[in-house]
Enzyme design. Structure first.
Site, short mmCIF file in Angstrom:
data_model
loop_
_atom_site.label_atom_id
_atom_site.label_comp_id
_atom_site.label_asym_id
_atom_site.label_seq_id
_atom_site.Cartn_x
_atom_site.Cartn_y
_atom_site.Cartn_z
N ASP A 5 10.06 10.72 18.18
CA ASP A 5 9.67 12.44 17.67
C ASP A 5 9.86 13.09 18.76
OD1 ASP A 5 7.17 13.48 15.60
OD2 ASP A 5 7.88 14.55 17.26
N GLU A 24 0.84 -1.24 -0.03
CA GLU A 24 -0.07 -0.07 0.02
C GLU A 24 0.94 1.19 0.10
OE1 GLU A 24 -2.70 0.63 3.21
OE2 GLU A 24 -3.25 2.59 2.54
N SER A 26 13.13 12.31 9.54
CA SER A 26 11.73 12.45 9.25
C SER A 26 11.57 13.74 8.55
CB SER A 26 11.11 12.47 10.40
OG SER A 26 11.01 13.42 11.21
N LYS A 35 5.85 7.83 6.64
CA LYS A 35 6.21 8.38 5.60
C LYS A 35 7.37 7.98 4.89
CE LYS A 35 7.54 12.48 6.74
NZ LYS A 35 8.26 13.67 6.73
N CYS A 93 14.51 24.11 23.07
CA CYS A 93 13.22 24.76 21.96
C CYS A 93 12.07 23.94 22.61
CB CYS A 93 13.64 24.12 20.50
SG CYS A 93 15.25 24.17 19.87
N ILE A 149 13.09 10.96 13.95
CA ILE A 149 13.60 10.19 13.05
C ILE A 149 13.12 8.55 12.91
CG2 ILE A 149 15.00 9.10 14.94
CD1 ILE A 149 17.58 9.29 12.91
N ASP A 178 9.65 4.86 15.30
CA ASP A 178 9.49 6.49 15.12
C ASP A 178 9.83 7.11 16.26
OD1 ASP A 178 8.96 8.90 14.56
OD2 ASP A 178 6.52 8.65 14.23
N HIS A 235 0.17 0.12 10.08
CA HIS A 235 0.41 1.36 10.15
C HIS A 235 1.09 2.00 9.08
CE1 HIS A 235 0.35 4.51 13.69
NE2 HIS A 235 0.96 5.39 12.79
#
Lengths: 509, 432
Positions: B119, B52, B168, B336, B130, B173, B117, B333
């Protein structure tokens, strides 16, 4: 090897001939009714070869129903979050009355008959449970629990000879390797003594064959191999049983349409699966009919209902949503389905969420990204499943909150300090340093979250301790909390009204 | 239509403009290695044809369940649809594009790379430089520490070989594992692996998020976590104490105190100390804590042990990888794809070498605009000469080249292994 087709399979000569001889010798004195026979040498059974014996139609059905009862009882029990020992005890008792299996040493029991009944029941149920992935998964889960219970209650010697008969090819860790990883292996042991380490032996298997042990960090893993100590062997056995059964069921499902079956069996098989489904579905929450006295909740009413009738988990989500004008995905889902359950219709739900997100979100963004999900959870999009509100069980165990999430169960997912602060600020009836608070925190500590939650309900509704949601029922579903809470409120209102009425009457007369 | 050569070669192309993305897909996207990476063979196999792809088009239109017969068809469609980004799903039991013609439930996910993943948002509570969508070289330190630990665990503990780490595009990453044994894992197995690796758990309201010592919170660490801890001790000092200075503010050090065992003397003294000297650095505060705990060793060995364990847990809580577990648990799931362009930053999702992850600087990752400018310049230079050598791929003239080469090397290793397995299977079937 295992060939799972439902027919055409002759019983292989799997049982050990020497053992048969021994068995027969023992049998000779007692007679054919006692002692294990060649077909069923062990109490435990992996159900590898289908039975090819003649059975009556009646047996076909009754044996299957007996087993079905046991399986659905097991499934119901496992949803009740009982302590492990209690759960096993309940399963043992139930199986004893409905589907007993005696050990080889038992006297005055027709072992063959018992085991035949057990076996036939299993194979019939395979036929009726192989049809959908969901049914297959539930069947495997219940069957595995049943097997586990029997495995653990089995006679030690019989169990080990049963295991030997299965001929697993597990790789044994040799002494060299054992010493090389001594430090690591010891760290994974319960028993810290050197003796225990020396006496223990390990099997080496690919890690993915024992996912439960890996997930709970009970075994040492290296280079893709899990080192399983003898004491955790049961996990290996269960895993093998489950995966073989799963594969067999898939194959059965594929072959089922080609089965040139007698037309008398079809209806029986169909009926079995559907009765399993309807028997257990009652564990889900069924919201009262919209026509019922609860009535419809509108977006305006939510705030009022929240203050009076929301359980802590929903109260927390709602307060956060009110404060931040935002909730992460699983929070939205948990609260959204709950609101559906208390009678917030779809159009009101859209109004409610739009209002809660406030001006920080553009209409465009809301319509694009959020409306779909709301409609989806009401069964208006995608698969069109009308999802039921989440039960406590689901909230406690599924989708654990991540670092930025606020969904879940406050009793489980808050640290004690935050929990007590949250409770005392939300419910004026519960004081921070009070006995009751300590009570609640104790229950939480011993992981009895529903007990703690029920206590909060009692305190906030002026209900006697132990009364719960009425009739000693503890909180098992957020919506049940709300239903009961509103019911209590109505009762109070009615009583006041009645009193007023009677007062008026007094005045009148 | 080629993008016209501009007068100013440094002019920035806007990544949200469809023309820019179209040029990227036509001229720069490395289709060949990308196809081989997913397919693991030269001839299109189920790993590609039943896979997919999901595209995000302009205006947040999302199209799921696309699938392609081969790389060329994929390329054509990508250029036609011109998505702002696209994602990769699993290999299904049938072609996802035929979904509507199949019986209900017939489209089941089967094989899929094991993915991770990480984040930066999950680090918001412990980074001081930050917040929100921003990321700088300094907070990248957290990601770098996480990559090292995870990479080590996946290779040494679980024995995986083919790990592809991909930036990413903004603040995270991804990791893609292409080993055949990883592709074959079912959801249960993925879940158990993730639970094994996941250490930081609990929501906003949970102060102590590391609970890995059994129900009584007193057992030793699992050997794999022990290994990780040894490596993380250094990172903790470097990153949390020196660089981020996490315990400098009152909020910072109160968070630390909240995780520790609540002994009134120890905690009370530290709090008083730190309140009286607000300028004290995190290094000194950690020193104070170590000193206070060391003092317990003689008089109260039990409490000492308790604090010692808690301090190990603090190190884990501040440096251990915070993985987004849901991504890894389910085969279906979507994640990207590598070499996508991040629609917000314009940066290309390039592979990252885990051994050099410390040196990686998200700010130096080429953006689609820079790459197209480089192409313009190269074209301008070539115009002076003659257009003789047009055989080379266009990305070779840009700073995307080293990244594609890294990717190609990874793909070659994956192919070598999968070919070896296929040959062995063939051999076996011939034996019979």
């Amino acid at each position: 090897m295992f060939r799972p087709s439902t027919r055409h399979n002759l019983p292989s000569s799997s049982s050990n001939p020497s053992l048969e001889v021994k068995v027969n010798k023992r049998q000779s004195g007692i007679g054919a009714t006692a002692g294990p026979s060649a077909r069923y040498p062990y109490r435990l059974n992996f159900y590898e070869t289908p039975p090819t014996l003649d059975i009556t139609l009646e047996e076909f059905e009754t044996f299957a129903i007996a087993r079905l009862r046991v399986l659905s009882q097991i499934e119901a029990l496992s949803h009740r979050s009982l302590p492990y020992a209690q759960l096993q005890g309940a399963i043992t008792n139930y199986t004893k009355t409905h589907l007993n299996l005696s050990s080889n040493t038992a006297r005055n029991v027709n072992l063959d008959e018992e085991r035949r009944k057990d076996e036939i029941g299993h194979w019939v149920l395979r036929l009726s449970f192989c049809r959908s992935p969901d049914l297959r998964a539930r069947f495997v889960r219940s069957e595995v629990s049943l097997f586990k219970n029997r495995f653990e209650t089995d006679d030690v010697n019989e169990r080990s000879s049963f295991l030997k008969s299965l001929e697993f090819d597990w790789q044994v860790v040799d002494e060299n390797e054992k010493t090389r990883y001594e430090r690591e292996l010891k760290l994974c042991m319960w028993e810290k003594k050197d003796d225990a380490f020396r006496n223990e032996s390990w099997f080496k298997v690919p890690w993915y064959t024992v996912p439960d042990l890996v997930g709970s960090r009970k075994v040492f893993v290296r280079a893709g191999m899990a080192y399983v100590p003898q004491s955790l062997q049961i996990s290996l056995v269960l895993q093998t049983y489950a995966s073989r059964l799963e594969k067999a069921l898939e194959l059965t499902a594929k072959n089922l349409p080609r089965l040139d079956e007698d037309e008398r069996l079809g209806p029986v098989i169909d009926h079995l699966a559907s009765s399993f489904l309807s028997g257990v579905a009652s564990a889900d929450y069924q919201s009262p009919d919209s026509a019922s006295a609860q009535g419809v909740v509108t977006a305006e009413m939510v705030d009022d209902v929240a203050r009076k009738h929301f359980p802590p988990c929903m109260r927390n989500l709602y307060d956060r949503l009110k404060r931040d004008h935002h909730l992460k995905h699983f929070g939205r889902l948990q609260l959204g389905l709950f609101l559906k359950g208390i009678g917030l219709p779809l159009d009101e739900a859209v109004v409610f969420w739009r209002r809660m997100y406030g001006a920080t979100m553009s209409d465009d963004k809301f319509n694009k990204e959020y409306k779909y999900n709301i409609r989806h959870s009401y069964g208006q999009e995608g698969k069109r499943t009308n999802y039921p509100p989440k039960s406590c069980q689901q909230i406690l165990t599924q989708n654990q909150p991540g670092t930025q999430d606020s969904h879940g169960c406050p009793f489980r997912h808050f640290s004690p300090d935050n929990l007590s602060a949250f409770l005392s600020s939300t419910y004026p009836q519960i004081d921070k340093g009070s006995m009751e608070m300590r009570d609640i925190l104790d229950s939480v500590k011993s992981t009895h979250y529903h007990v703690a939650c029920t206590r909060v309900f009692e305190l906030t509704h002026g209900v006697k301790k132990g009364e719960g949601l009425g009739g000693n029922e503890s909180v098992a579903h957020p919506n049940k909390w709300t239903d009961r809470s509103r019911e209590l409120e109505r009762e109070v209102l009615e009583r006041i009204k009645k009193k007023e009425d009677s007062d008026e009457m007094v005045v009148d007369s | 239509m080629p993008i016209p050569v501009r007068d100013d070669p440094m002019v920035d192309y806007d990544p949200s403009s469809p023309q820019v993305m179209n040029a990227f897909y036509r001229r720069l996207f490395p289709y060949r290695p990308f196809f081989l990476w997913l397919n693991q063979d030269q001839i299109p196999a189920k790993l590609f044809t039943h896979r997919e792809f999901a595209f995000t088009l302009a205006g947040d239109v999302y199209i799921r369940y696309n699938s392609f017969h081969n790389s060329d068809e994929f390329k054509k469609e990508l250029i036609r649809l011109n998505p702002s980004r696209f994602e990769i799903g699993p290999q299904y039991s049938a072609r996802p594009r035929d979904r509507k013609t199949l019986a209900a439930g017939a489209l089941q996910p089967q094989r899929r790379e094991l993915v991770f993943d990480i984040d930066m948002t999950d680090y918001d509570e412990i980074r001081t430089c930050c917040t929100d969508k921003k990321i700088c070289k300094r907070c990248w330190g957290y990601i770098a520490a996480a990559v090292k630990v995870l990479d080590h665990a996946l290779r040494e503990t679980f024995g995986f070989k083919h790990l592809l780490w991909v930036y990413s595009g903004r603040r995270g990453i991804h990791c893609w594992i292409s080993d055949p044994s990883a592709l074959d894992l079912n959801d249960d197995q993925r879940k158990s692996l993730v639970t094994f690796l996941e250490v930081i758990k609990g929501g906003k309201e949970q102060a102590k998020k590391v609970n890995v010592r059994g129900s009584k919170d007193d057992s030793e660490l699992h050997p794999v976590l022990n290994d990780a801890l040894e490596n993380l001790k250094m990172e903790f000092v470097k990153l949390v104490l020196h660089d981020q200075d996490c315990f400098a503010t009152e909020r910072g050090w109160e968070a630390l105190l909240a995780i520790l065992p609540q002994d009134r003397d120890v905690i009370g003294n530290l709090r008083r100390d730190w309140q009286s000297d607000p300028t004290k650095s995190s290094v000194d505060k950690w020193g104070d804590l170590q000193h206070a705990v060391g003092g317990l060793k003689k008089g109260n060995p039990l409490l000492f042990k308790k604090y010692e364990r808690a301090m190990q847990d603090v190190i884990l809580q501040y440096t251990y990888p915070r993985i987004d577990a849901e991504v890894s648990k389910h085969r279906n799931h979507l994640l990207k794809a590598p070499f996508c362009v991040h629609p917000g930053t314009g940066r290309v999702c390039v592979p990252v070498n885990p051994e050099l992850v410390d040196e990686f600087d998200p700010d130096t990752v080429p953006t689609v605009g820079e790459l197209l400018s480089e192409l313009d310049r190269a074209a301008a230079a070539e115009n002076g000469e003659s257009g003789s050598q047009r055989r080379t791929e266009e990305y070779e003239q840009t700073s995307l080249k080293p990244y594609v080469e890294m990717f190609e090397k990874h793909v070659a290793a994956v192919l070598r292994d999968s070919r070896g397995i296929k040959r062995a299977a063939k051999q076996e079937s011939m034996d019979f």
